[in-house]
Motif scaffolding. Sequence first.
Motif, PDB file in Angstrom:
ATOM      1  N   HIS A   1       0.852  -1.195   0.000  1.00  0.00           N
ATOM      2  CA  HIS A   1       0.000   0.000   0.000  1.00  0.00           C
ATOM      3  C   HIS A   1       0.886   1.243   0.000  1.00  0.00           C
ATOM      4  CE1 HIS A   1      -2.374   3.252   1.812  1.00  0.00           C
ATOM      5  NE2 HIS A   1      -3.463   2.620   1.379  1.00  0.00           N
TER       6      HIS A   1
ATOM      7  N   ARG B   1      -5.502   7.097  -4.620  1.00  0.00           N
ATOM      8  CA  ARG B   1      -6.624   6.298  -4.118  1.00  0.00           C
ATOM      9  C   ARG B   1      -6.830   5.057  -4.986  1.00  0.00           C
ATOM     10  NH1 ARG B   1     -11.037   9.745  -4.804  1.00  0.00           N
ATOM     11  NH2 ARG B   1     -10.367  10.871  -2.940  1.00  0.00           N
TER      12      ARG B   1
ATOM     13  N   THR C   1      -3.694   2.486  -4.563  1.00  0.00           N
ATOM     14  CA  THR C   1      -3.594   1.796  -3.278  1.00  0.00           C
ATOM     15  C   THR C   1      -4.678   0.743  -3.081  1.00  0.00           C
ATOM     16  OG1 THR C   1      -4.807   3.631  -2.255  1.00  0.00           O
ATOM     17  CG2 THR C   1      -2.392   3.670  -2.105  1.00  0.00           C
ATOM     18  N   THR C   2      -5.773   0.881  -3.790  1.00  0.00           N
ATOM     19  CA  THR C   2      -6.858  -0.101  -3.650  1.00  0.00           C
ATOM     20  C   THR C   2      -6.801  -1.189  -4.726  1.00  0.00           C
ATOM     21  OG1 THR C   2      -8.330   1.314  -4.972  1.00  0.00           O
ATOM     22  CG2 THR C   2      -8.398   1.568  -2.577  1.00  0.00           C
TER      23      THR C   2
ATOM     24  N   ALA D   1      -4.902  -4.276  -3.374  1.00  0.00           N
ATOM     25  CA  ALA D   1      -5.088  -4.530  -1.942  1.00  0.00           C
ATOM     26  C   ALA D   1      -5.433  -5.978  -1.616  1.00  0.00           C
ATOM     27  CB  ALA D   1      -6.164  -3.594  -1.390  1.00  0.00           C
TER      28      ALA D   1
END
Length: 248
Positions: A89, A148, A151-152, A155
């Motif tokens: 992340h 955003r 980072t997702t 995940a």
Amino acid sequence: MAKVPVTGIWGIAGRLGKKLNGMGIFTIADLKATDPVVMRKKFSVLMQRTIMELNGITCIPLETEIATKQRLIFSRSFSTPVTSAARMHEVMAIYAQRAAIRLAKDNQQAKLMSCFAGTSHFNQSAASFPSVTLKLPVPTADPVILTRAATTALADRIVDGVPYARAGVMLMDLSPAGAAPQLPMFATAHEEKHIGSLPRDVLDRFGSGSIGLGVAGLVTEPDWSMKRQALSPRYTTEWAELPIVKAC
């Protein structure tokens, strides 16, 4: 032209220069005086164009616009393996913002993003190469939106305990900034006020690592950052590396 040897022309050197010398063509003036049609038959259309250009006849149009990049990638190998989703992340946040800086510098915006990571190809016991491509809500260079998304993206695909050796962020379907404006009804308050990039004056003066969002604003680089002890001096691009000369 009479003082400059024919090999002074770009593209004429070595073997070609010797052939021209054998024909009595030693200087640029000698080449200019030849028949371009005859020289084309003996050599190539490039030779014909060169002779015509020397005589003031334009054959190759000047390109006034630089071709737009089709994609932008920020990818690095880790100095120490990244072994958890939490650390990845952190990686994706920093890489996305570095990519956003480059995107804004080129005055472009992206519509697609691809995030990827991978273990060493020599590590056959724990091989993992997650990759996700996603469509951004609108073409953008906003570091908040890109961070955003990055980072997702991976995940739920990172396997804890697996030693990842490399990761990257690729921005695609690029277009000039402003070509497809944000839609106010769907933009957040931050996006309406700060659409674009991180503060350019700070970044230009202190470098890409001088300011960042979240973990990308860390004062010290993470331990997984690529080590560059053997990097050649960058006298022309880094103020801190300029050589200091003192007069005695």
